[in-house]
Design an enzyme around this catalytic site. Structure first.
Site, short mmCIF file in Angstrom:
data_model
loop_
_atom_site.label_atom_id
_atom_site.label_comp_id
_atom_site.label_asym_id
_atom_site.label_seq_id
_atom_site.Cartn_x
_atom_site.Cartn_y
_atom_site.Cartn_z
N GLU A 1 -11.95 1.85 6.21
CA GLU A 1 -10.90 2.20 7.17
C GLU A 1 -11.02 3.68 7.54
O GLU A 1 -10.18 4.50 7.17
CB GLU A 1 -9.52 1.88 6.60
CG GLU A 1 -8.43 1.90 7.68
CD GLU A 1 -7.05 1.58 7.13
OE1 GLU A 1 -6.30 0.87 7.81
OE2 GLU A 1 -6.73 2.05 6.02
N GLU B 1 0.82 -1.21 0.00
CA GLU B 1 0.00 0.00 0.00
C GLU B 1 0.86 1.26 0.00
O GLU B 1 1.84 1.35 0.75
CB GLU B 1 -0.90 0.01 1.24
CG GLU B 1 -1.79 1.23 1.36
CD GLU B 1 -2.62 1.22 2.64
OE1 GLU B 1 -3.66 1.90 2.67
OE2 GLU B 1 -2.22 0.56 3.61
#
Length: 266
Positions: free
Chosen positions: A240, A143
């Site tokens: 998230e 990521e």
């Protein structure tokens, strides 16, 4: 149809961690993710997943000393043995939880001059981990994280993640594309997703700039969700974000998708 996974590290914090699985299921989620499960026995977590018919979508490898500011060890020279042990730890949890995606955090560069050495270490560790995870049927995710929330993190742009994937050539390495981080660093989210879609294994969302529910701020998430649906995106979207207040009170954005989550589970 977008499949949304509740991030239990940030959402439903009104109750203890092991009670959040029930809260997520009650609100219509069929999948969950979180940062780290290692404070709990995997069998206990697996029991909650089964009890509430939830799928474990994703979690991270052990990050090193989180309290001391470490954000992953995959790119830290001299920590290779610790990294390999962390892969084994995560694999054990993934097998018990029937989780098919693991995020490997690279780490923070203490000095800019060390980034090149760290990058080489990161690639070597990913190259070691990829076949081990592939043999277990697991996708390795990397990521790009914005440098405002995580100063010094090794990779900040989607192209950096893609370059690593193409350089390594492992079939089970994919991008974990968080629209929150991508908007802060690059913007032009839809074009970016289209550009990298074949390398994307998992999406995450949160409002920008506050990182709250995806129904406020500068990103038009309802439009993005529609576009992803029309484009046939079949992966998960991890929520998230940090709820403004009590989690369930902020789920109005989820109403139009809630009933369809069950259909996608069948």
């Amino acid at each position: 149809m977008p499949r949304f996974a509740a991030n239990l590290s940030l959402m439903f914090n009104e109750v203890p961690f092991m009670e959040r699985f029930a809260s997520a299921a009650e609100q219509g989620f069929r999948g969950v993710e979180y940062l780290f499960p290692y404070a709990f026995e995997p069998a206990a977590i697996a029991a909650e997943l089964r009890r509430h018919r939830l799928q474990q979508v994703l979690f991270n490898l052990p990050p090193g000393d989180w309290e001391a500011g470490e954000r992953g060890i995959a790119a830290l020279p001299g920590r290779e043995a610790e990294f390999r042990a962390s892969v084994d730890t995560a694999l054990h949890y993934a097998e018990v939880l029937e989780c098919r995606q693991l995020h490997i955090m690279a780490g923070v560069a203490p000095e800019p001059a060390q980034r090149q050495v760290m990058h080489e270490c990161w690639l070597e560790n990913l190259a070691w981990a990829a076949p081990r995870l592939e043999s277990a049927g697991i996708t390795l995710l990397i990521e790009a994280i914005n440098h405002r929330d995580m100063p010094g993190y090794l990779i900040n742009y989607q192209q950096q993640a893609r370059d690593a994937i193409e350089m390594l050539g492992a079939p089970n390495i994919r991008m974990q594309m968080d629209f929150y981080h991508a908007q802060i660093m690059e913007g032009d989210l839809w074009q970016s997703w289209q550009q990298h879609r074949n390398q994307v294994g998992h999406l995450q969302v949160a409002s920008v700039p506050e990182r709250h529910e995806p129904d406020s701020g500068e990103v038009n998430y309802p439009w993005l969700f529609e576009q992803l649906d029309q484009a046939g995106y079949s992966g998960w979207i991890g929520c998230e974000y940090r709820p403004w207040h009590e989690t369930s009170a902020g789920l109005k954005w989820f109403e139009r998708w809630r009933e369809q989550q069950w259909d996608s589970w069948q």
